[in-house]
Write a protein that holds these residues in place. Structure first.
Motif, PDB file in Angstrom:
ATOM      1  N   ALA A  32       0.832  -1.198   0.000  1.00 28.11           N
ATOM      2  CA  ALA A  32       0.000   0.000   0.000  1.00 28.11           C
ATOM      3  C   ALA A  32       0.866   1.248   0.000  1.00 28.11           C
ATOM      4  O   ALA A  32       1.900   1.301   0.647  1.00 28.11           O
ATOM      5  CB  ALA A  32      -0.912   0.005   1.216  1.00 28.11           C
ATOM      6  N   VAL A  33       0.425   2.237  -0.730  1.00 30.40           N
ATOM      7  CA  VAL A  33       1.117   3.516  -0.773  1.00 30.40           C
ATOM      8  C   VAL A  33       0.237   4.541  -0.066  1.00 30.40           C
ATOM      9  O   VAL A  33      -0.938   4.686  -0.372  1.00 30.40           O
ATOM     10  CB  VAL A  33       1.368   3.968  -2.226  1.00 30.40           C
ATOM     11  CG1 VAL A  33       1.978   5.349  -2.253  1.00 30.40           C
ATOM     12  CG2 VAL A  33       2.232   2.968  -2.949  1.00 30.40           C
ATOM     13  N   ILE A  34       0.822   5.226   0.887  1.00 34.59           N
ATOM     14  CA  ILE A  34       0.099   6.259   1.614  1.00 34.59           C
ATOM     15  C   ILE A  34       0.553   7.606   1.085  1.00 34.59           C
ATOM     16  O   ILE A  34       1.748   7.899   1.042  1.00 34.59           O
ATOM     17  CB  ILE A  34       0.376   6.161   3.132  1.00 34.59           C
ATOM     18  CG1 ILE A  34      -0.098   4.811   3.647  1.00 34.59           C
ATOM     19  CG2 ILE A  34      -0.299   7.306   3.863  1.00 34.59           C
ATOM     20  CD1 ILE A  34       0.274   4.551   5.085  1.00 34.59           C
ATOM     21  N   ILE A  35      -0.401   8.397   0.673  1.00 32.46           N
ATOM     22  CA  ILE A  35      -0.094   9.724   0.153  1.00 32.46           C
ATOM     23  C   ILE A  35      -0.507  10.742   1.206  1.00 32.46           C
ATOM     24  O   ILE A  35      -1.653  10.769   1.639  1.00 32.46           O
ATOM     25  CB  ILE A  35      -0.832   9.989  -1.170  1.00 32.46           C
ATOM     26  CG1 ILE A  35      -0.368   8.986  -2.224  1.00 32.46           C
ATOM     27  CG2 ILE A  35      -0.586  11.425  -1.631  1.00 32.46           C
ATOM     28  CD1 ILE A  35      -1.126   9.072  -3.525  1.00 32.46           C
ATOM     29  N   VAL A  36       0.444  11.553   1.600  1.00 33.28           N
ATOM     30  CA  VAL A  36       0.186  12.591   2.587  1.00 33.28           C
ATOM     31  C   VAL A  36       0.148  13.918   1.856  1.00 33.28           C
ATOM     32  O   VAL A  36       1.125  14.317   1.232  1.00 33.28           O
ATOM     33  CB  VAL A  36       1.269  12.605   3.688  1.00 33.28           C
ATOM     34  CG1 VAL A  36       1.024  13.721   4.667  1.00 33.28           C
ATOM     35  CG2 VAL A  36       1.328  11.261   4.374  1.00 33.28           C
ATOM     36  N   ASP A  37      -0.985  14.571   1.926  1.00 36.56           N
ATOM     37  CA  ASP A  37      -1.143  15.844   1.217  1.00 36.56           C
ATOM     38  C   ASP A  37      -0.434  16.976   1.951  1.00 36.56           C
ATOM     39  O   ASP A  37       0.384  17.672   1.395  1.00 36.56           O
ATOM     40  CB  ASP A  37      -2.625  16.145   1.046  1.00 36.56           C
ATOM     41  CG  ASP A  37      -2.879  17.327   0.124  1.00 36.56           C
ATOM     42  OD1 ASP A  37      -2.006  17.638  -0.700  1.00 36.56           O
ATOM     43  OD2 ASP A  37      -3.946  17.938   0.244  1.00 36.56           O
ATOM     44  N   ILE A  38      -0.746  17.141   3.214  1.00 39.54           N
ATOM     45  CA  ILE A  38      -0.145  18.223   3.990  1.00 39.54           C
ATOM     46  C   ILE A  38       0.257  17.675   5.358  1.00 39.54           C
ATOM     47  O   ILE A  38      -0.545  17.053   6.041  1.00 39.54           O
ATOM     48  CB  ILE A  38      -1.128  19.390   4.182  1.00 39.54           C
ATOM     49  CG1 ILE A  38      -1.496  20.004   2.841  1.00 39.54           C
ATOM     50  CG2 ILE A  38      -0.551  20.440   5.112  1.00 39.54           C
ATOM     51  CD1 ILE A  38      -2.529  21.103   2.942  1.00 39.54           C
ATOM     52  N   MET A  39       1.504  17.910   5.718  1.00 37.37           N
ATOM     53  CA  MET A  39       1.970  17.563   7.057  1.00 37.37           C
ATOM     54  C   MET A  39       2.338  18.855   7.762  1.00 37.37           C
ATOM     55  O   MET A  39       3.077  19.670   7.229  1.00 37.37           O
ATOM     56  CB  MET A  39       3.208  16.672   6.994  1.00 37.37           C
ATOM     57  CG  MET A  39       2.905  15.241   6.722  1.00 37.37           C
ATOM     58  SD  MET A  39       4.361  14.179   6.664  1.00 37.37           S
ATOM     59  CE  MET A  39       5.369  14.722   7.978  1.00 37.37           C
ATOM     60  N   LYS A  40       1.801  19.035   8.943  1.00 39.72           N
ATOM     61  CA  LYS A  40       2.128  20.217   9.734  1.00 39.72           C
ATOM     62  C   LYS A  40       2.748  19.755  11.048  1.00 39.72           C
ATOM     63  O   LYS A  40       2.226  18.852  11.691  1.00 39.72           O
ATOM     64  CB  LYS A  40       0.871  21.029  10.038  1.00 39.72           C
ATOM     65  CG  LYS A  40       0.247  21.664   8.816  1.00 39.72           C
ATOM     66  CD  LYS A  40      -0.951  22.484   9.217  1.00 39.72           C
ATOM     67  CE  LYS A  40      -1.619  23.079   7.998  1.00 39.72           C
ATOM     68  NZ  LYS A  40      -2.806  23.861   8.357  1.00 39.72           N
TER      69      LYS A  40
END
Length: 70
Positions: A2-10
């Motif tokens: 599985a590939v996890i895509i993180v849009d925004i990390m703060k």
């Protein structure tokens, strides 16, 4: 896989800032006594200030603003 895509990390800004200040405070206090058994209040304060700033520069990117680029 599985590939996890993180849009925004703060980052958690306040805990990181608190960590920098606490680490710099402890390190600066110890450093003030490293070569001097009886440092002045000014020497202790300066070592603490330098150590806190060092921690901040390690964890945060600082931009210098002037009249032309703010």
């Amino acid at each position: 896989m599985a590939v996890i895509i993180v849009d925004i990390m703060k980052p958690k800004f306040l805990p990181v800032l608190e960590m920098c200040i606490e680490n710099g405070l402890a390190y600066g206090y110890r450093r003030a006594f490293k070569h001097n058994d009886n440092p002045t209040e000014e020497q202790i304060t300066e070592q603490i200030r330098q150590s806190i700033m060092h921690e901040l520069y390690e964890w945060f990117d600082m931009e210098v603003l002037n009249e032309n680029n703010h």
